[in-house]
Each structure stands twice: as structure tokens, then as C-alpha cells.
Design a protein around this motif. Structure first.
Motif, mmCIF file in Angstrom:
data_model
loop_
_atom_site.group_PDB
_atom_site.id
_atom_site.type_symbol
_atom_site.label_atom_id
_atom_site.label_comp_id
_atom_site.label_asym_id
_atom_site.label_seq_id
_atom_site.Cartn_x
_atom_site.Cartn_y
_atom_site.Cartn_z
ATOM 1 N N GLY A 8 0.804 -1.225 0.000
ATOM 2 C CA GLY A 8 0.000 0.000 0.000
ATOM 3 C C GLY A 8 0.823 1.254 0.000
ATOM 4 N N ASP A 9 0.468 2.180 0.862
ATOM 5 C CA ASP A 9 0.981 3.542 0.796
ATOM 6 C C ASP A 9 1.975 3.849 1.912
ATOM 7 O OD1 ASP A 9 -1.289 3.042 2.343
ATOM 8 O OD2 ASP A 9 -1.884 5.137 2.394
ATOM 9 N N LEU A 10 2.971 4.665 1.533
ATOM 10 C CA LEU A 10 3.943 5.222 2.469
ATOM 11 C C LEU A 10 4.063 6.696 2.127
ATOM 12 C CD1 LEU A 10 6.180 5.214 4.586
ATOM 13 C CD2 LEU A 10 7.741 4.320 2.833
ATOM 14 N N VAL A 11 3.727 7.559 3.073
ATOM 15 C CA VAL A 11 3.683 8.997 2.810
ATOM 16 C C VAL A 11 4.242 9.762 4.004
ATOM 17 C CG1 VAL A 11 1.612 8.739 1.359
ATOM 18 C CG2 VAL A 11 1.360 9.329 3.783
ATOM 19 N N THR A 12 4.382 11.071 3.804
ATOM 20 C CA THR A 12 4.683 11.990 4.895
ATOM 21 C C THR A 12 3.379 12.562 5.426
ATOM 22 O OG1 THR A 12 6.812 12.613 3.936
ATOM 23 C CG2 THR A 12 5.845 14.134 5.537
ATOM 24 N N VAL A 57 5.589 -3.259 1.124
ATOM 25 C CA VAL A 57 5.758 -3.051 -0.317
ATOM 26 C C VAL A 57 5.028 -1.755 -0.664
ATOM 27 C CG1 VAL A 57 5.479 -4.044 -2.612
ATOM 28 C CG2 VAL A 57 5.745 -5.551 -0.628
ATOM 29 N N ALA A 58 5.788 -0.744 -1.078
ATOM 30 C CA ALA A 58 5.219 0.569 -1.346
ATOM 31 C C ALA A 58 6.137 1.298 -2.313
ATOM 32 C CB ALA A 58 5.061 1.361 -0.040
ATOM 33 N N ALA A 59 5.804 2.544 -2.642
ATOM 34 C CA ALA A 59 6.628 3.346 -3.537
ATOM 35 C C ALA A 59 6.801 4.744 -2.964
ATOM 36 C CB ALA A 59 6.000 3.434 -4.929
ATOM 37 N N VAL A 60 8.038 5.248 -3.048
ATOM 38 C CA VAL A 60 8.347 6.618 -2.635
ATOM 39 C C VAL A 60 9.110 7.303 -3.762
ATOM 40 C CG1 VAL A 60 8.405 6.083 -0.174
ATOM 41 C CG2 VAL A 60 10.514 5.924 -1.525
ATOM 42 N N GLY A 61 9.244 8.610 -3.664
ATOM 43 C CA GLY A 61 10.033 9.346 -4.625
ATOM 44 C C GLY A 61 11.517 9.287 -4.289
ATOM 45 N N ALA A 62 12.330 9.666 -5.263
ATOM 46 C CA ALA A 62 13.782 9.734 -5.052
ATOM 47 C C ALA A 62 14.110 11.083 -4.425
ATOM 48 C CB ALA A 62 14.522 9.533 -6.364
ATOM 49 N N ASP A 63 13.628 11.300 -3.215
ATOM 50 C CA ASP A 63 13.797 12.582 -2.540
ATOM 51 C C ASP A 63 14.115 12.344 -1.070
ATOM 52 O OD1 ASP A 63 11.316 11.743 -1.589
ATOM 53 O OD2 ASP A 63 10.174 13.215 -2.739
ATOM 54 N N GLN A 64 14.421 13.440 -0.361
ATOM 55 C CA GLN A 64 14.781 13.304 1.047
ATOM 56 C C GLN A 64 13.628 12.751 1.870
ATOM 57 O OE1 GLN A 64 17.943 13.774 2.311
ATOM 58 N NE2 GLN A 64 16.997 12.701 4.044
ATOM 59 N N ALA A 65 12.401 13.168 1.540
ATOM 60 C CA ALA A 65 11.247 12.653 2.273
ATOM 61 C C ALA A 65 11.149 11.138 2.148
ATOM 62 C CB ALA A 65 9.967 13.311 1.757
ATOM 63 N N GLY A 66 11.368 10.624 0.937
ATOM 64 C CA GLY A 66 11.323 9.185 0.744
ATOM 65 C C GLY A 66 12.394 8.470 1.550
ATOM 66 N N ARG A 67 13.601 9.016 1.549
ATOM 67 C CA ARG A 67 14.678 8.395 2.322
ATOM 68 C C ARG A 67 14.358 8.401 3.815
ATOM 69 N NH1 ARG A 67 17.463 10.926 -1.939
ATOM 70 N NH2 ARG A 67 17.708 12.906 -0.828
ATOM 71 N N ARG A 85 10.909 5.646 -6.991
ATOM 72 C CA ARG A 85 10.535 6.048 -8.334
ATOM 73 C C ARG A 85 11.213 7.378 -8.692
ATOM 74 N NH1 ARG A 85 6.728 2.669 -10.774
ATOM 75 N NH2 ARG A 85 7.643 3.758 -12.562
ATOM 76 N N ALA A 86 12.168 7.308 -9.615
ATOM 77 C CA ALA A 86 12.881 8.496 -10.059
ATOM 78 C C ALA A 86 11.917 9.485 -10.701
ATOM 79 C CB ALA A 86 13.975 8.112 -11.050
ATOM 80 N N GLY A 87 12.120 10.764 -10.411
ATOM 81 C CA GLY A 87 11.293 11.804 -10.997
ATOM 82 C C GLY A 87 9.973 12.026 -10.291
ATOM 83 N N ALA A 88 9.660 11.218 -9.287
ATOM 84 C CA ALA A 88 8.417 11.363 -8.533
ATOM 85 C C ALA A 88 8.708 11.930 -7.151
ATOM 86 C CB ALA A 88 7.702 10.015 -8.407
ATOM 87 N N VAL A 89 7.700 12.488 -6.534
ATOM 88 C CA VAL A 89 7.835 12.967 -5.159
ATOM 89 C C VAL A 89 7.111 11.997 -4.227
ATOM 90 C CG1 VAL A 89 8.015 15.383 -5.834
ATOM 91 C CG2 VAL A 89 5.764 14.417 -5.345
ATOM 92 N N THR A 90 7.632 11.880 -3.044
ATOM 93 C CA THR A 90 6.977 11.051 -2.037
ATOM 94 C C THR A 90 5.628 11.663 -1.671
ATOM 95 O OG1 THR A 90 9.092 10.294 -1.182
ATOM 96 C CG2 THR A 90 7.205 10.141 0.311
ATOM 97 N N GLY A 91 4.621 10.818 -1.547
ATOM 98 C CA GLY A 91 3.288 11.301 -1.217
ATOM 99 C C GLY A 91 3.259 12.002 0.127
ATOM 100 N N SER A 92 2.283 12.880 0.295
ATOM 101 C CA SER A 92 2.135 13.593 1.565
ATOM 102 C C SER A 92 0.659 13.822 1.850
ATOM 103 C CB SER A 92 2.891 14.923 1.553
ATOM 104 O OG SER A 92 2.453 15.736 0.486
ATOM 105 N N VAL A 93 0.356 13.886 3.134
ATOM 106 C CA VAL A 93 -1.018 14.072 3.588
ATOM 107 C C VAL A 93 -1.027 15.106 4.701
ATOM 108 C CG1 VAL A 93 -3.074 12.978 4.578
ATOM 109 C CG2 VAL A 93 -1.590 11.669 3.048
ATOM 110 N N VAL A 94 -1.853 16.129 4.552
ATOM 111 C CA VAL A 94 -2.108 17.061 5.648
ATOM 112 C C VAL A 94 -3.287 16.505 6.438
ATOM 113 C CG1 VAL A 94 -2.771 19.402 6.290
ATOM 114 C CG2 VAL A 94 -1.231 19.022 4.342
ATOM 115 N N VAL A 95 -3.056 16.242 7.708
ATOM 116 C CA VAL A 95 -4.080 15.655 8.568
ATOM 117 C C VAL A 95 -4.528 16.705 9.566
ATOM 118 C CG1 VAL A 95 -4.670 13.751 10.116
ATOM 119 C CG2 VAL A 95 -2.919 13.420 8.351
ATOM 120 N N LEU A 96 -5.758 17.170 9.440
ATOM 121 C CA LEU A 96 -6.351 18.106 10.386
ATOM 122 C C LEU A 96 -7.034 17.273 11.457
ATOM 123 C CD1 LEU A 96 -7.982 20.534 7.789
ATOM 124 C CD2 LEU A 96 -5.681 20.635 8.756
#
Length: 318
Positions: A8-12, A57-67, A85-96
Motif C-alpha cells: 500500500g501507501d507510504l507517505v509523509t 511493499v510501497a513506492a516513494v520518490g527519489a527525494d529526502q522525504a522518501g529516504r 521512483r525516479a522523478g516522482a515525489v513522495t506522497g504527503s497528507v495534511v491531517v487536520l
């Protein structure tokens, strides 16, 4: 016991714990924290905390957030089958979030690019006796749907048990209950909260909803927050457990923790009532701190806090 493969999902998560109602067009005091999130990743972290061998098993971007997100899970004891995933950004969610409810504003980012072949290979590589736990989010978005369906197919080919979390009511409505239930037909266990159960099974009490869902799956669990949870099986049996009264700090991730507690017990051979009780206990532990993951050891907390720390909410449960 085999490894639990969580797909599934892995995000900030950007957690905004606001002090009272949000005042549109002006300022609202809040405590703001940045941490790892994502339904699948949260469940994997709580499974590891419960002592179960787990791989995400998930996907992140090649960015600091993913690392950072991967490093957090490895530190928590979760096995890494995460695709970068090169060229993609790691997903993010604002949780109120407040003590009683939370609203999520989502950028799924690299989550939508999870590769079906990567998912299939990870499940095929698992040792015999494992289990697949699939977050519903990959199924609910067109970009990641092939990966979610590939996970179900690979698990069937491997002959391992499968559980699915229904994920979220709004995208379930968008996808359509009939389609979702067709995708998960025959799985061993379906978990949903009260809102998701109403989308999938129609209105009614939780026992009736869970029982209707067993027309499609072997077992169905409906989570009712402070009201506890129910389990129904295809043979007509059903069980209920009450919630665990605790001071609520933040409900974010409580359902993911519940799923982990239930799975850890059930996969170890516990009967449904005991599995429900285990889930309720872990869900209750989750709501007593801010954030969707198990608390980090003292000295490792790098959360950023802005504004006053709101007091704990009223007593409740997962």
C-alpha cells in the motif's frame, strides 16, 4: 509464522492538531508535526511493534522525504521492499486532527506509481506460510489499481491468506461498492470502519453489515471506534467486543493499529473474539499519543511543534 507482506501507501504526514474549530480566513492555533504516515506503512509499523515479522511493499520518490520515510520504518523493524521512483515525489497528507475526528488532504505522489511487477515479485519471494495485508488505497486510485490487483493475484497464486482494509469512505464511493467488492471477492478477511461499512453494505447495525459482507469474503470486521468492533464469518457466526476507554489524544492511525493487533493475534491462531480484543487494545494505545505510528523511543522524536499543545480529548477508544 510467516512474514506479513503489507502492500500500500507510504507517505509523509503533516499533522495539524488544531486548538478548537478552524477559523477560515484567519489564524487558528495548532501543534504541527511532520512524521511518517500511510495506512499500509502504519499497519506495518504496528505489526512490527506487536512482534510480527513484516515487510512493506510501497513506492516513494527519489527525494529526502522518501529516504526519511524508509529509514523510519527500518528503524521500527519493518522489512524494506519499497520501490524508489525516479522523478516522482513522495506522497504527503495534511491531517487536520482533533480528539474526535480527522480530515485528510492528500497528495498521493509516488504511491500512484507502485509497479505491479514489483509487487508480484515481493509476494513471490516471501517464505511459505506468509500473509498478504492489502491497504485498499491502491485499489481505489486508477494509477495504483494494477498494483493492488496484482497483489491479490500473486497471493492467490502463492496460496497465502489475504486481508484487505477498505481504506476510506469517500474514495470507496467514487470507485463504487460493487466494483470494490468484486475486486476483493473471496479474500479471507475484510476490515472496514462504520462509514466504509455503510458504503459497502448499506445502512444498518454493524453485525448486519458485517454479515452482509460475508456474501463476498470469508470474514468481515466492522470497527466502531469507541463502540468496539464486530466480526462476522460466512458460516453465520458473529462476535462483538466493546471499546477500551482511554483518554484520546489523536485518532490518526488508530484503525491501522487495530488492524495490526487483530492480525497479529489471528495469524497466531487466536479465535475471533480474542483477535478483536487484541485489535481494540492496540487501537486504544494508538489514540493516546499524537501521530499514526507507535511512539518512538525518547531521544528519537524529531517532530516539529508550532503553537500550544492542546489538552487530551475526552475518553474514548479506537
Amino acid at each position: 509464522m510467516g512474514t506479513v507482506i503489507v502492500v500500500g501507501d507510504l507517505v509523509t504526514d503533516v499533522l495539524v492538531e488544531h486548538d478548537g474549530p478552524i477559523r477560515a480566513g484567519s489564524d487558528t492555533a495548532a501543534a504541527i508535526r511532520v512524521s511518517g504516515g500511510g495506512q499500509a506503512a502504519n499497519t506495518a509499523a504496528w505489526l512490527a511493534r506487536a512482534g510480527r515479522a513484516t515487510t512493506l511493499v510501497a513506492a516513494v520518490g527519489a527525494d529526502q522525504a522518501g529516504r526519511d520515510r524508509v529509514a523510519e520504518l527500518v528503524t521500527a523493524g519493518v522489512g524494506d521492499a519499497i520501490q524508489v521512483r525516479a522523478g516522482a515525489v513522495t506522497g504527503s497528507v495534511v491531517v487536520l486532527t482533533g480528539a474526535d475526528e480527522r480530515t485528510m488532504i492528500t497528495d498521493r505522489g509516488a504511491c500512484l506509481l507502485l509497479d505491479p511487477e514489483h509487487v508480484t515479485a515481493a509476494i513471490r519471494a516471501a517464505a511459505p506460510g506468509g500473509h498478504l495485508h492489502l491497504s485498499g488505497y491502491p485499489l481505489l486510485h486508477a494509477g495504483s489499481r494494477p498494483a493492488g490487483l496484482a497483489a491479490l493475484t500473486a497471493a492467490k497464486d502463492q496460496g497465502i491468506t489475504v486481508s484487505v482494509d477498505a481504506a476510506s469512505a469517500a474514495p470507496l464511493r467514487d470507485a463504487g461498492a460493487e466494483l470494490f467488492l468484486a475486486w476483493v471477492r473471496g479474500v479471507d478477511l475484510l476490515l472496514c470502519n462504520a462509514d466504509e461499512a455503510t458504503v459497502l453494505a448499506g445502512p444498518g447495525d454493524a453485525v448486519a453489515q458485517a454479515s452482509r459482507l460475508t456474501e463476498f469474503v470469508q470474514h468481515a470486521v466492522v470497527k466502531r471506534g469507541a463502540g468496539g468492533a464486530v466480526w462476522a464469518s460466512r458460516d453465520g457466526s458473529s462476535w462483538s467486543v466493546p471499546g477500551v476507554p482511554v483518554p484520546v489524544k489523536d485518532p490518526t492511525g488508530a484503525g491501522d493499529a487495530f488492524a495490526a493487533g487483530l492480525l497479529a493475534a489471528w495469524l497466531a491462531g487466536a479465535a475471533p473474539p480474542d483477535a478483536l480484543t487484541s485489535g481494540a487494545a492496540l487501537g486504544a494505545a494508538a489514540v493516546q499519543h499524537v501521530g499514526a505510528r507507535p511512539p518512538r523511543p525518547v531521544g528519537l522524536d524529531r517532530d516539529t511543534r508550532l503553537g500550544p499543545d492542546p489538552a487530551a480529548g475526552s475518553r474514548g477508544s479506537f
